[in-house]
Design a protein around this motif. Sequence first.
Motif, PDB file in Angstrom:
ATOM      1  N   PHE A   1      43.204 -22.686 -10.723  1.00  0.00           N
ATOM      2  CA  PHE A   1      44.640 -22.788 -10.296  1.00  0.00           C
ATOM      3  C   PHE A   1      45.626 -22.271 -11.577  1.00  0.00           C
ATOM      4  O   PHE A   1      45.101 -22.238 -12.789  1.00  0.00           O
ATOM      5  CB  PHE A   1      44.925 -23.965  -9.889  1.00  0.00           C
ATOM      6  N   GLU A   2      46.770 -22.033 -11.088  1.00  0.00           N
ATOM      7  CA  GLU A   2      47.913 -21.684 -12.127  1.00  0.00           C
ATOM      8  C   GLU A   2      49.131 -22.714 -11.836  1.00  0.00           C
ATOM      9  O   GLU A   2      49.480 -22.625 -10.776  1.00  0.00           O
ATOM     10  CB  GLU A   2      48.297 -20.197 -11.861  1.00  0.00           C
ATOM     11  N   SER A   3      49.475 -22.863 -12.910  1.00  0.00           N
ATOM     12  CA  SER A   3      50.668 -23.887 -12.850  1.00  0.00           C
ATOM     13  C   SER A   3      51.836 -23.080 -12.837  1.00  0.00           C
ATOM     14  O   SER A   3      51.874 -21.948 -12.895  1.00  0.00           O
ATOM     15  CB  SER A   3      50.841 -24.692 -14.072  1.00  0.00           C
ATOM     16  N   LEU A   4      52.700 -23.660 -12.305  1.00  0.00           N
ATOM     17  CA  LEU A   4      54.135 -23.076 -12.053  1.00  0.00           C
ATOM     18  C   LEU A   4      54.885 -22.199 -13.497  1.00  0.00           C
ATOM     19  O   LEU A   4      55.475 -21.313 -13.339  1.00  0.00           O
ATOM     20  CB  LEU A   4      55.363 -24.218 -11.884  1.00  0.00           C
ATOM     21  N   GLU A   5      54.300 -22.845 -14.725  1.00  0.00           N
ATOM     22  CA  GLU A   5      54.569 -22.010 -15.945  1.00  0.00           C
ATOM     23  C   GLU A   5      53.790 -20.924 -16.348  1.00  0.00           C
ATOM     24  O   GLU A   5      54.078 -20.239 -17.231  1.00  0.00           O
ATOM     25  CB  GLU A   5      54.500 -23.052 -16.944  1.00  0.00           C
ATOM     26  N   GLY A   6      52.811 -20.743 -15.405  1.00  0.00           N
ATOM     27  CA  GLY A   6      51.797 -19.501 -15.730  1.00  0.00           C
ATOM     28  C   GLY A   6      50.567 -19.906 -16.268  1.00  0.00           C
ATOM     29  O   GLY A   6      49.820 -19.198 -16.690  1.00  0.00           O
TER      30      GLY A   6
ATOM     31  N   GLU B   1      47.368 -19.685 -21.670  1.00  0.00           N
ATOM     32  CA  GLU B   1      48.493 -20.408 -21.871  1.00  0.00           C
ATOM     33  C   GLU B   1      49.726 -19.793 -21.972  1.00  0.00           C
ATOM     34  O   GLU B   1      49.565 -18.736 -22.735  1.00  0.00           O
ATOM     35  CB  GLU B   1      48.369 -21.614 -22.758  1.00  0.00           C
ATOM     36  N   LYS B   2      50.733 -20.139 -21.368  1.00  0.00           N
ATOM     37  CA  LYS B   2      51.887 -19.260 -21.637  1.00  0.00           C
ATOM     38  C   LYS B   2      52.912 -19.920 -22.555  1.00  0.00           C
ATOM     39  O   LYS B   2      53.659 -19.277 -23.437  1.00  0.00           O
ATOM     40  CB  LYS B   2      52.824 -19.280 -20.414  1.00  0.00           C
ATOM     41  N   GLU B   3      52.671 -21.449 -22.870  1.00  0.00           N
ATOM     42  CA  GLU B   3      53.364 -22.008 -23.907  1.00  0.00           C
ATOM     43  C   GLU B   3      52.337 -23.021 -24.288  1.00  0.00           C
ATOM     44  O   GLU B   3      51.341 -23.370 -23.741  1.00  0.00           O
ATOM     45  CB  GLU B   3      54.777 -22.680 -23.426  1.00  0.00           C
ATOM     46  N   LYS B   4      52.798 -23.880 -25.342  1.00  0.00           N
ATOM     47  CA  LYS B   4      52.006 -24.645 -25.873  1.00  0.00           C
ATOM     48  C   LYS B   4      51.834 -26.339 -25.532  1.00  0.00           C
ATOM     49  O   LYS B   4      51.503 -27.216 -26.275  1.00  0.00           O
ATOM     50  CB  LYS B   4      52.022 -24.760 -27.273  1.00  0.00           C
ATOM     51  N   SER B   5      52.285 -26.518 -24.157  1.00  0.00           N
ATOM     52  CA  SER B   5      52.074 -27.816 -23.572  1.00  0.00           C
ATOM     53  C   SER B   5      51.690 -27.765 -22.028  1.00  0.00           C
ATOM     54  O   SER B   5      52.178 -26.987 -21.353  1.00  0.00           O
ATOM     55  CB  SER B   5      53.467 -28.335 -23.546  1.00  0.00           C
TER      56      SER B   5
END
Length: 158
Positions: free
Chosen positions: A9-14, A45-49
């Motif tokens: 799956f992919e989160s809304l943030e990518g 990951e697109k960002e670190k959280s």
Amino acid sequence: MSLEKVVCFESLEGHEYIVKFDIFNISELDVSVPIINITLVLVNEKEKSCTIHALNKLTSIVLEYLESNNVILYYYCDSYPIKMRIRQNELSPQKFRSQIFKMLFQRCNSDSYILQNIEIRDNENGNHYISLISSSKNKADLLYLKNIGLENSKPFES
């Protein structure tokens, strides 16, 4: 139907994730249902959280799996470093993940499932945290796993 499963799956943030459900082959344990190792892998990951959206999606995947399979899920919280808020820095990454997993489960507010948390004391490497989750009808098996001394031993090797 196979108990082994992979869900992407992919989160809304990518962020891209893989959730793996693998059978534990532990013949010496006296439980009436299969034990399934659940692993969450961050692929991209697109960002670190990690966001609440990703955690909610993970929760829904776990509950869907439990609704379809009479098993005990075994989740070992890894020690990979994570970015935490300053007030949470006193927690190890494992303990933080364990608390997040517990919080997500409690938000489901379901009497149909039981979450059994196990802390294995390890003064050399830091404590280990395991979560077992299963249907309420498997309560005896969950208590057995807790009582056989998991909290004083090494984590299972799958």
